[in-house]
Scaffold this active site. Sequence first.
Site: not given
Length: 465
Positions: A163, A284, A290, A297
């Site tokens: 979980h 970024s 970043k 992704e």
Amino acid sequence: MSSSLDRKQQAWSALFSEPVDALVQRYTASVDFDKRLARFDIQGSLAHARMLAAQHIISSQDLAEIERGMAQIQKDIVAGSFDWKLELEDVHLNIEARLTQLVGDAGKRLHTGRSRNDQVATDIRLWLRDAIDRIQVALGTLRVSLVDVAEAHADTIMPGFTHLQVAQPVTLGHHLLAYVEMFGRDAERLADCRRRVNRLPLGAAALAGTSYPLDRAMVARELGFDGITANSLDAVSDRDFAIEFCAAASVAMVHVSRLSEELVLWMSPAFGFIDLPDRYCTGSSIMPQKKNPDVPELARGKTGRVVGHLTALLVLMKGQPLAYNKDNQEDKEPLFDTADTLLDTLILFADMIRGIRVNAQAMQSAARKGYATATDLADYLVKKGLPFRDAHEVVAHAVRACMQTGRDLGEMSLAELQALHPAVRADVADVLTLHGSVQSRAVPGGTAPEQVRAQIAKLRAELPG
Ligand code: ARG
């Protein structure tokens, strides 16, 4: 590409009284995408021609002419100088028309005892077999990468999750070997699919077979097929082998996607477990701090398109009566894109995984923070004679006490633990450490470093060196 239609160029011209509408021509043509079958189309045609000559259906001079013409065509295609014509519809008619231009009547004899229907079915199978073989190599390389990193981290402790909550400590090696298993089953599925791909449809002709005395077994041998298809109607029409491939590819991409999700999470500063090589990330344009894990992704995103292709092929097939229907021309783009996407993804991942930098300290402290050894304490009490449910209860109290004071179980004193239950002895310290916990899970398939190493040894024996 010429825009006006010259009926004389077309294989089926005599019956038609008006030119094909320009949009219809564009709508029905497949050459823009099926030209990538060219190598296999030529290979199939040469095998067919050699068989026709061996069966005395065409002369040996015709065969020699066909071979000469095809060699030229192959050369032109590789050089990029072949003139693909939209009005010739597809790869098959383009090559045949050029062959006839080059060698005359011998070129016109090539299509004896054959139809584009069994021809295209053969081409796709040859193409897909080759694609599967490349994908298998990439899968093997990815599995080796994972095993290498797993071996380096057979003792590196991290939280195991259920979980997405810290559950029990595991080793990073064990965690990575889970993916080695997944990709191993993907390889098995593809190998199984390949067996059904590797059958020769040629000889089925348009749909019913042919009256020429073809030697199908000879063509199968020449093209490296394991055998011939047994029913001509089935051979020209069904694309289940392509569907199967896309299904296996979808499962493989789903595995890649799960791994991607973990890499993305692990690389987030909130986890800080790993860093990916810079060449797999981008920055970024607005936030200078970043470093984005673009490759995982995108792999996660591309899984959607591969699963979409599987759906496309299933729906493409579902309403088709026997035998060949033009619908099947739509099989190629999803199939090609599935194989391309999977292959590129696997190649990238094999290299990226190898370049992962692991922050073992962050992994270990995450495991410590999550009371990952709570089950171990319960098991300890069971071994001292408590029923498991009672032990579970005692440990819940211990965790609560820790939460209130901001400590881990391993930081409780012996006296405190004994106050919770008198069965606790000094040897409890062994099970409350992360190391003791993973060490104790030594059942085959468990996370104990000795088991991880045993599994790695087994995998090494079966994987490429
Ligand atoms: N381009 C066609 C395809 O991909 C080749 C077969 C065409 N057959 C036909 N009867 N029109 O399916």
